[in-house]
Structures are given as structure tokens and as C-alpha cells.
Design a protein around this motif. Structure first.
Motif, PDB file in Angstrom:
ATOM      1  N   VAL A  12       0.837  -1.198   0.000  1.00 52.46           N
ATOM      2  CA  VAL A  12       0.000   0.000   0.000  1.00 52.46           C
ATOM      3  C   VAL A  12       0.873   1.249   0.000  1.00 52.46           C
ATOM      4  O   VAL A  12       0.646   2.187  -0.777  1.00 52.46           O
ATOM      5  CB  VAL A  12      -0.968   0.005   1.207  1.00 52.46           C
ATOM      6  CG1 VAL A  12      -1.650   1.351   1.366  1.00 52.46           C
ATOM      7  CG2 VAL A  12      -1.995  -1.098   1.054  1.00 52.46           C
ATOM      8  N   ILE A  13       1.880   1.271   0.853  1.00 50.32           N
ATOM      9  CA  ILE A  13       2.776   2.436   0.923  1.00 50.32           C
ATOM     10  C   ILE A  13       3.499   2.635  -0.407  1.00 50.32           C
ATOM     11  O   ILE A  13       3.604   3.758  -0.903  1.00 50.32           O
ATOM     12  CB  ILE A  13       3.770   2.287   2.088  1.00 50.32           C
ATOM     13  CG1 ILE A  13       3.023   2.419   3.417  1.00 50.32           C
ATOM     14  CG2 ILE A  13       4.894   3.315   1.995  1.00 50.32           C
ATOM     15  CD1 ILE A  13       3.831   2.027   4.641  1.00 50.32           C
ATOM     16  N   ALA A  14       3.981   1.556  -1.001  1.00 53.91           N
ATOM     17  CA  ALA A  14       4.665   1.659  -2.294  1.00 53.91           C
ATOM     18  C   ALA A  14       3.728   2.187  -3.369  1.00 53.91           C
ATOM     19  O   ALA A  14       4.088   3.087  -4.144  1.00 53.91           O
ATOM     20  CB  ALA A  14       5.245   0.308  -2.697  1.00 53.91           C
ATOM     21  N   LEU A  15       2.524   1.662  -3.423  1.00 49.66           N
ATOM     22  CA  LEU A  15       1.553   2.087  -4.426  1.00 49.66           C
ATOM     23  C   LEU A  15       1.186   3.554  -4.243  1.00 49.66           C
ATOM     24  O   LEU A  15       1.147   4.323  -5.214  1.00 49.66           O
ATOM     25  CB  LEU A  15       0.305   1.203  -4.346  1.00 49.66           C
ATOM     26  CG  LEU A  15      -0.769   1.414  -5.389  1.00 49.66           C
ATOM     27  CD1 LEU A  15      -0.225   1.150  -6.792  1.00 49.66           C
ATOM     28  CD2 LEU A  15      -1.946   0.491  -5.118  1.00 49.66           C
ATOM     29  N   LEU A  16       0.942   3.964  -3.015  1.00 50.98           N
ATOM     30  CA  LEU A  16       0.596   5.359  -2.751  1.00 50.98           C
ATOM     31  C   LEU A  16       1.755   6.296  -3.060  1.00 50.98           C
ATOM     32  O   LEU A  16       1.550   7.396  -3.572  1.00 50.98           O
ATOM     33  CB  LEU A  16       0.142   5.532  -1.308  1.00 50.98           C
ATOM     34  CG  LEU A  16      -1.233   4.968  -0.993  1.00 50.98           C
ATOM     35  CD1 LEU A  16      -1.540   5.096   0.484  1.00 50.98           C
ATOM     36  CD2 LEU A  16      -2.292   5.659  -1.820  1.00 50.98           C
ATOM     37  N   THR A  17       2.971   5.872  -2.753  1.00 49.88           N
ATOM     38  CA  THR A  17       4.141   6.697  -3.046  1.00 49.88           C
ATOM     39  C   THR A  17       4.261   6.944  -4.544  1.00 49.88           C
ATOM     40  O   THR A  17       4.489   8.071  -4.984  1.00 49.88           O
ATOM     41  CB  THR A  17       5.426   6.037  -2.504  1.00 49.88           C
ATOM     42  OG1 THR A  17       5.284   5.874  -1.088  1.00 49.88           O
ATOM     43  CG2 THR A  17       6.652   6.884  -2.805  1.00 49.88           C
ATOM     44  N   VAL A  18       4.096   5.898  -5.321  1.00 52.84           N
ATOM     45  CA  VAL A  18       4.158   6.036  -6.778  1.00 52.84           C
ATOM     46  C   VAL A  18       3.080   6.999  -7.270  1.00 52.84           C
ATOM     47  O   VAL A  18       3.346   7.916  -8.065  1.00 52.84           O
ATOM     48  CB  VAL A  18       4.024   4.663  -7.473  1.00 52.84           C
ATOM     49  CG1 VAL A  18       3.794   4.814  -8.968  1.00 52.84           C
ATOM     50  CG2 VAL A  18       5.260   3.822  -7.209  1.00 52.84           C
ATOM     51  N   VAL A  19       1.863   6.830  -6.789  1.00 54.32           N
ATOM     52  CA  VAL A  19       0.753   7.682  -7.214  1.00 54.32           C
ATOM     53  C   VAL A  19       1.010   9.142  -6.842  1.00 54.32           C
ATOM     54  O   VAL A  19       0.858  10.050  -7.666  1.00 54.32           O
ATOM     55  CB  VAL A  19      -0.588   7.191  -6.609  1.00 54.32           C
ATOM     56  CG1 VAL A  19      -1.701   8.209  -6.811  1.00 54.32           C
ATOM     57  CG2 VAL A  19      -0.972   5.854  -7.200  1.00 54.32           C
ATOM     58  N   VAL A  20       1.438   9.384  -5.604  1.00 54.65           N
ATOM     59  CA  VAL A  20       1.641  10.755  -5.136  1.00 54.65           C
ATOM     60  C   VAL A  20       2.783  11.438  -5.888  1.00 54.65           C
ATOM     61  O   VAL A  20       2.647  12.580  -6.335  1.00 54.65           O
ATOM     62  CB  VAL A  20       1.871  10.786  -3.604  1.00 54.65           C
ATOM     63  CG1 VAL A  20       2.361  12.143  -3.151  1.00 54.65           C
ATOM     64  CG2 VAL A  20       0.580  10.419  -2.875  1.00 54.65           C
ATOM     65  N   VAL A  21       3.917  10.762  -6.059  1.00 56.36           N
ATOM     66  CA  VAL A  21       5.048  11.365  -6.769  1.00 56.36           C
ATOM     67  C   VAL A  21       4.652  11.732  -8.194  1.00 56.36           C
ATOM     68  O   VAL A  21       4.958  12.823  -8.682  1.00 56.36           O
ATOM     69  CB  VAL A  21       6.283  10.428  -6.749  1.00 56.36           C
ATOM     70  CG1 VAL A  21       7.345  10.873  -7.730  1.00 56.36           C
ATOM     71  CG2 VAL A  21       6.858  10.346  -5.338  1.00 56.36           C
ATOM     72  N   ARG A  22       3.945  10.827  -8.849  1.00 53.10           N
ATOM     73  CA  ARG A  22       3.514  11.111 -10.221  1.00 53.10           C
ATOM     74  C   ARG A  22       2.552  12.287 -10.274  1.00 53.10           C
ATOM     75  O   ARG A  22       2.607  13.104 -11.190  1.00 53.10           O
ATOM     76  CB  ARG A  22       2.865   9.868 -10.825  1.00 53.10           C
ATOM     77  CG  ARG A  22       3.883   8.798 -11.157  1.00 53.10           C
ATOM     78  CD  ARG A  22       3.301   7.501 -11.636  1.00 53.10           C
ATOM     79  NE  ARG A  22       2.173   7.642 -12.535  1.00 53.10           N
ATOM     80  CZ  ARG A  22       1.341   6.652 -12.809  1.00 53.10           C
ATOM     81  NH1 ARG A  22       1.507   5.471 -12.267  1.00 53.10           N
ATOM     82  NH2 ARG A  22       0.344   6.840 -13.640  1.00 53.10           N
ATOM     83  N   ARG A  23       1.693  12.403  -9.293  1.00 48.83           N
ATOM     84  CA  ARG A  23       0.697  13.468  -9.327  1.00 48.83           C
ATOM     85  C   ARG A  23       1.273  14.824  -8.921  1.00 48.83           C
ATOM     86  O   ARG A  23       0.741  15.851  -9.318  1.00 48.83           O
ATOM     87  CB  ARG A  23      -0.507  13.091  -8.481  1.00 48.83           C
ATOM     88  CG  ARG A  23      -1.259  11.974  -9.173  1.00 48.83           C
ATOM     89  CD  ARG A  23      -2.567  11.673  -8.585  1.00 48.83           C
ATOM     90  NE  ARG A  23      -3.178  10.564  -9.312  1.00 48.83           N
ATOM     91  CZ  ARG A  23      -4.238   9.934  -8.924  1.00 48.83           C
ATOM     92  NH1 ARG A  23      -4.847  10.290  -7.817  1.00 48.83           N
ATOM     93  NH2 ARG A  23      -4.718   8.937  -9.635  1.00 48.83           N
ATOM     94  N   VAL A  24       2.336  14.848  -8.150  1.00 48.26           N
ATOM     95  CA  VAL A  24       2.997  16.110  -7.837  1.00 48.26           C
ATOM     96  C   VAL A  24       3.643  16.671  -9.102  1.00 48.26           C
ATOM     97  O   VAL A  24       3.571  17.855  -9.388  1.00 48.26           O
ATOM     98  CB  VAL A  24       4.061  15.934  -6.730  1.00 48.26           C
ATOM     99  CG1 VAL A  24       4.981  17.138  -6.646  1.00 48.26           C
ATOM    100  CG2 VAL A  24       3.385  15.708  -5.392  1.00 48.26           C
ATOM    101  N   ARG A  25       4.267  15.795  -9.855  1.00 49.21           N
ATOM    102  CA  ARG A  25       4.918  16.196 -11.098  1.00 49.21           C
ATOM    103  C   ARG A  25       3.898  16.529 -12.177  1.00 49.21           C
ATOM    104  O   ARG A  25       4.187  17.282 -13.088  1.00 49.21           O
ATOM    105  CB  ARG A  25       5.837  15.079 -11.574  1.00 49.21           C
ATOM    106  CG  ARG A  25       6.991  14.844 -10.592  1.00 49.21           C
ATOM    107  CD  ARG A  25       7.802  13.640 -10.909  1.00 49.21           C
ATOM    108  NE  ARG A  25       8.440  13.769 -12.210  1.00 49.21           N
ATOM    109  CZ  ARG A  25       8.867  12.734 -12.914  1.00 49.21           C
ATOM    110  NH1 ARG A  25       8.733  11.515 -12.444  1.00 49.21           N
ATOM    111  NH2 ARG A  25       9.441  12.916 -14.071  1.00 49.21           N
ATOM    112  N   GLY A  26       2.748  15.951 -12.065  1.00 51.53           N
ATOM    113  CA  GLY A  26       1.711  16.113 -13.080  1.00 51.53           C
ATOM    114  C   GLY A  26       1.719  14.892 -13.968  1.00 51.53           C
ATOM    115  O   GLY A  26       2.753  14.500 -14.493  1.00 51.53           O
TER     116      GLY A  26
END
Length: 170
Positions: A12-26
Motif C-alpha cells: 500500500v505504501i509503495a503504491l501510494l508513493t508512486v501515485v503521489v510522486v507522479r501526481r505532484v509532477r503532473g
């Protein structure tokens, strides 16, 4: 299955980290991110809930906690920037999006012990399910906002693609 249950917090932490990093960058606005990630988390969480045999009290609290998660997800979506980059639309998180994310975690952490005090089993409140509900609310509202701006939706050609696949088989 035991391995999945043992390591699900890390997944869950890995999946959320990937999602959040991608969404910060756009990242490009698409159905996969708006629906697949939440559905995977909901499926894992639902499986865990079914596995414990929830009581009616568990289900009542789960419904209430899910409504809170859904509301926070929808509120987060209102803070997301939707912009055009290189002929595609992207979604990007702002600091207010993260503030709402932290607030949702704090509220969830506070409501969990209250629910347990009033009879909810801890195992009936899996983190994967709660996060999946929040991401589903965020994704749904983001797609609606995008559609209102006239952005071509990712499922626009889905019916035609399905008909073509069926025709190819027949």
C-alpha cells in the motif's frame, strides 16, 4: 495469500508513493489512475473484510468511515489542478491537496479507536479499503471536473472498442 497479508502495508505504501510522486509532477488524466488503483485497493480491503466475517456493527461503522473517506477524496479532487501540456491534459497535486490528505489520515486515525470503542473489530477496518474509497472519490470527482471542461474522457471510445472486439471474435 499469507505473504500478501503479511506485506500488504508495504504494498500500500509503495503504491501510494508512486501515485503521489507522479501526481505532484503532473500526470496525464486517465481512467487507469482514476479507477484501477482504487479498485485494486478496494478489492484487497474487501477480501480482508469478508475474511473476518463482519458483524452488523462492523458494517455500520465501515459505511460511516467510508463516507468520511469518500468526502475527503472528493474534497482533495477540488484542489487538483487540471491543465493542458503538450496536447494532453494532466492532473497535478497542490499543497492544499496534501493538507487534505494529511487531514484525512488524522481524522481516520482518530475515528478508528472511537469505532472500536463502540464495537467495531479492528480487522473490519483495513487501511487498503479506506484508502481505496478515498482515491475512488478523488478520481470520480476529478473525471467529472475534467468532463465539464470539455476534456475528452478516457472511456469515450470504450463502447466502440468493445463492439470491435466482439465483431472480431464473431
Amino acid at each position: 495469500m499469507d505473504m500478501l497479508l503479511r506485506f500488504w502495508p508495504l504494498l500500500v505504501i509503495a503504491l501510494l508513493t508512486v501515485v503521489v510522486v507522479r501526481r505532484v509532477r503532473g500526470e496525464p488524466l486517465d481512467l487507469k489512475d482514476a479507477a484501477v488503483t482504487p479498485l485494486v485497493l478496494l478489492a484487497i480491503g474487501t477480501n480482508m473484510i469478508i475474511g473476518i466475517g463482519p458483524t452488523s456493527i462492523d458494517l455500520a461503522w465501515l459505511a460511516g468511515l467510508s463516507a468520511v473517506s469518500l468526502a475527503f477524496g472528493a474534497a482533495r479532487s477540488a484542489t487538483i489542478v487540471i491543465e493542458r501540456r503538450a496536447d494532453q491534459f494532466v492532473q497535478r497535486y497542490r499543497w492544499t491537496t496534501f493538507a487534505l490528505l494529511v487531514a484525512s489520515l488524522v481524522v481516520g486515525a482518530a475515528l478508528g479507536p472511537v469505532a472500536q470503542h463502540f464495537g467495531m473489530h479492528e480487522a473490519a477496518r483495513p487501511l487498503t479499503f479506506t484508502i481505496g474509497i478515498g482515491l475512488a472519490g478523488e478520481g470520480a470527482v476529478t473525471l467529472v471536473r475534467a468532463a465539464r471542461r470539455g476534456i475528452e474522457m478516457p472511456w469515450k471510445d470504450l463502447g466502440q472498442q468493445l463492439q470491435q472486439r466482439l465483431a472480431d471474435r464473431g
